[in-house]
Design a protein around this motif. Structure first.
Motif, PDB file in Angstrom:
ATOM      1  N   THR A 200       0.821  -1.216   0.000  1.00 13.95           N
ATOM      2  CA  THR A 200       0.000   0.000   0.000  1.00 13.95           C
ATOM      3  C   THR A 200       0.851   1.260   0.000  1.00 13.95           C
ATOM      4  O   THR A 200       0.368   2.334  -0.345  1.00 13.95           O
ATOM      5  CB  THR A 200      -0.917   0.037   1.224  1.00 13.95           C
ATOM      6  N   GLY A 201       2.099   1.128   0.465  1.00 15.71           N
ATOM      7  CA  GLY A 201       2.942   2.298   0.650  1.00 15.71           C
ATOM      8  C   GLY A 201       2.766   2.947   2.006  1.00 15.71           C
ATOM      9  O   GLY A 201       3.354   3.999   2.278  1.00 15.71           O
ATOM     10  N   LEU A 202       1.963   2.336   2.872  1.00 17.71           N
ATOM     11  CA  LEU A 202       1.690   2.881   4.206  1.00 17.71           C
ATOM     12  C   LEU A 202       2.231   1.948   5.277  1.00 17.71           C
ATOM     13  O   LEU A 202       2.037   0.736   5.211  1.00 17.71           O
ATOM     14  CB  LEU A 202       0.189   3.063   4.415  1.00 17.71           C
ATOM     15  N   GLY A 203       2.877   2.513   6.273  1.00 20.64           N
ATOM     16  CA  GLY A 203       3.362   1.722   7.397  1.00 20.64           C
ATOM     17  C   GLY A 203       2.359   1.715   8.534  1.00 20.64           C
ATOM     18  O   GLY A 203       1.845   2.768   8.929  1.00 20.64           O
ATOM     19  N   THR A 204       2.061   0.528   9.058  1.00 28.67           N
ATOM     20  CA  THR A 204       1.125   0.371  10.168  1.00 28.67           C
ATOM     21  C   THR A 204       1.805  -0.455  11.249  1.00 28.67           C
ATOM     22  O   THR A 204       2.366  -1.519  10.963  1.00 28.67           O
ATOM     23  CB  THR A 204      -0.157  -0.347   9.713  1.00 28.67           C
ATOM     24  N   SER A 205       1.743  -0.010  12.486  1.00 26.16           N
ATOM     25  CA  SER A 205       2.376  -0.760  13.573  1.00 26.16           C
ATOM     26  C   SER A 205       1.486  -1.918  14.003  1.00 26.16           C
ATOM     27  O   SER A 205       0.272  -1.935  13.761  1.00 26.16           O
ATOM     28  CB  SER A 205       2.664   0.141  14.767  1.00 26.16           C
ATOM     29  N   VAL A 206       2.098  -2.876  14.669  1.00 23.38           N
ATOM     30  CA  VAL A 206       1.345  -4.010  15.212  1.00 23.38           C
ATOM     31  C   VAL A 206       0.240  -3.506  16.135  1.00 23.38           C
ATOM     32  O   VAL A 206      -0.914  -3.947  16.068  1.00 23.38           O
ATOM     33  CB  VAL A 206       2.286  -4.977  15.954  1.00 23.38           C
ATOM     34  N   ARG A 207       0.590  -2.577  16.997  1.00 20.62           N
ATOM     35  CA  ARG A 207      -0.410  -2.069  17.950  1.00 20.62           C
ATOM     36  C   ARG A 207      -1.542  -1.342  17.219  1.00 20.62           C
ATOM     37  O   ARG A 207      -2.715  -1.472  17.597  1.00 20.62           O
ATOM     38  CB  ARG A 207       0.265  -1.153  18.966  1.00 20.62           C
ATOM     39  N   GLN A 208      -1.224  -0.605  16.169  1.00 17.28           N
ATOM     40  CA  GLN A 208      -2.258   0.080  15.390  1.00 17.28           C
ATOM     41  C   GLN A 208      -3.220  -0.929  14.759  1.00 17.28           C
ATOM     42  O   GLN A 208      -4.433  -0.713  14.742  1.00 17.28           O
ATOM     43  CB  GLN A 208      -1.621   0.925  14.289  1.00 17.28           C
ATOM     44  N   LEU A 209      -2.671  -2.016  14.229  1.00 15.98           N
ATOM     45  CA  LEU A 209      -3.533  -3.026  13.616  1.00 15.98           C
ATOM     46  C   LEU A 209      -4.480  -3.623  14.652  1.00 15.98           C
ATOM     47  O   LEU A 209      -5.681  -3.770  14.402  1.00 15.98           O
ATOM     48  CB  LEU A 209      -2.700  -4.123  12.953  1.00 15.98           C
TER      49      LEU A 209
END
Length: 351
Positions: A277-286
Motif C-alpha cells: 500500500t505504501g503505508l506503514g502500520t504498527s502491530v499495535r495500530q492493527l
C-alpha cells in the motif's frame, strides 16, 4: 487495461502451485473469475483440499486439481503431460520467518529445491511465463522507507534468504537464453504483509496449528480460541515501539498477480515489482483498528522480540502502478473487517 492482453488472459491455462493455501486460493478464485482455466497443485502441508469446493462455488467454475509436491519432478512431469499450461504462478513455499531460523535446511530444501524442480519441468514442457511469489523480507532491515525495488537486498532470516536465492535463480534464467530456446519471461512480486479475506467470508487465511502471521492470531484471540495475543517487542525505533509493516488486503494482492500474468501473456518484459500500500502500520495500530472496527476485545501481552524481525518495512509501490496500472484499494479497516468475517464463518476452528 489492454483488451488484447485481457483476451490472452481469458484464453490461457495457468498452473498455480500452493493453490489451496491462503494466497493461492484467492488467486485461483480470481483467475477463474477472469475466465482462465486453472491447474491447481498443492501438497496440503499447510492447507486443505476442502477449500476447493468453496472456490468453485464462489467462481462458478471448476478446475483441475492435483495433490503434488513441487519437489516431485515425476509427478509434475506427468501432470503437465496431461494438461498443457501457458504460464505458472508459484506460491508453494514455507513462509514463517521464526520457523525458518529453527529449521533452515527444511526451508532451503522446500523453497529453493522446489523452485528448481518446478523450473526444470516447466522448461521441459515449454512453459516459460512465470510469476514468482517473493517477499519484502529480501530487503532485510531497510536503510530507508518506503522501500523501492532498487534498494539493497540483505535478507536477515533464512526464509528471506530462500526468496532472495529464488530471485537470483530467475534472474539468471532471464539473462541467459540458449540458442533455439524461447526466453524465460518472469515477473517477481515482492509483496509485503497480506491480510484480510475474500469479502464473501468463504475463504481466508487458515493456517494449521498456531498461526505465524499477525492477523489470524488477532482474529483467533478475538473469537476466544486463544487467551491472548503476543506482541513481539515494543522497544523498536518506531512511533509506538512495535514493528511497522505494510499490510495489504489479499484481494489487492491477487489483483497484482493477475495484472502481472496479463503483462506476461501480452509479451511484456521481465520485471521485479513491490506489491504494497505504501503505508506503514504498527502491530499495535492493527490490533486497535481490529477492535474498533469489529467491536471486539483482543487482550495482548508484550513479549520478547523474535529472531529475524526488523523494525519497519513498507513499500514504495509506484513502479507497479506505472508498469501494470495496479494499486491497492482497500484500507486497514477493510482488512480487519474481512478477516473477522472469515473468522466468524468458522468459529470453532483453529485450522
Amino acid at each position: 487495461m489492454d483488451d488484447s492482453n485481457q483476451a490472452a488472459l481469458s484464453r490461457s491455462t495457468v498452473l498455480v502451485t500452493g493453490a489451496a493455501g491462503y494466497i493461492g486460493s484467492h488467486a485461483v478464485t480470481e483467475l477463474l473469475r477472469q475466465g482462465c482455466r486453472v491447474v491447481a497443485v498443492d501438497n496440503y502441508s499447510n492447507s486443505s483440499s476442502e477449500v476447493y469446493a468453496r472456490i468453485e462455488r464462489l467462481a462458478g467454475a471448476s478446475f483441475v486439481r492435483a495433490e503434488v509436491d513441487v519437489r516431485d519432478d515425476a509427478a509434475l512431469d506427468k501432470l503437465l503431460s496431461q494438461h498443457r499450461v501457458d504460464a505458472c504462478i508459484h506460491f508453494a513455499a514455507l513462509k514463517s520467518v521464526s520457523e525458518s531460523m529453527a529449521q533452515p535446511l527444511r526451508y532451503l530444501d522446500n523453497n529453493v529445491g522446489g523452485l528448481l524442480t518446478l523450473l526444470r519441468v516447466l522448461r521441459k514442457h515449454g512453459v516459460q511465463g512465470f510469476v514468482f511469489s517473493s517477499s519484502a523480507t529480501v530487503y532485510g532491515d531497510p536503510v530507508r522507507v518506503p522501500v523501492p525495488e532498487v534498494a539493497s537486498l540483505n535478507a536477515v532470516s533464512v526464509y528471506g534468504a530462500t526468496k532472495l536465492m529464488g530471485e537470483k535463480i530467475l534472474q539468471q534464467l532471464t539473462a541467459i537464453t540458449p540458442e533455439f530456446e524461447r526466453p524465460w519471461r518472469v515477473v517477481v512480486l515482492r509483496y509485503f504483509n497480506p491480510v484480510g479475506a475474500h469479502p464473501s467470508g468463504q475463504i481466508g487465511e487458515a493456517p494449521r496449528g498456531v498461526p505465524n502471521n499477525l492477523m489470524p492470531c488477532v482474529a483467533q484471540v478475538a473469537a476466544g480460541l486463544r487467551p491472548k495475543l503476543n506482541i513481539f517487542g515494543d522497544t523498536y525505533p518506531t512511533p509506538d515501539g512495535t514493528c511497522v509493516r505494510d499490510y495489504i488486503h489479499i484481494q489487492d494482492l491477487v489483483a497484482g498477480h493477475v495484472a502481472a500474468l496479463r503483462h506476461l501473456l501480452g509479451d511484456g518484459a521481465s520485471l521485479t515489482l513491490n506489491l504494497g500500500t505504501g503505508l506503514g502500520t504498527s502491530v499495535r495500530q492493527l490490533v486497535e483498528t481490529f477492535m474498533q472496527v469489529n467491536g471486539v476485545a483482543v487482550p495482548y501481552e508484550v513479549v520478547a522480540p523474535r529472531a529475524g524481525d526488523v523494525a519497519q518495512c513498507f513499500a514504495d509501490p509506484s513502479l507497479a502502478h506505472q508498469v501494470l496500472g495496479w494499486r491497492a484499494h482497500h484500507d486497514l479497516a477493510d482488512m480487519c473487517r474481512d478477516a473477522w468475517r472469515w473468522q466468524c464463518s468458522r468459529p470453532r476452528s483453529h485450522a
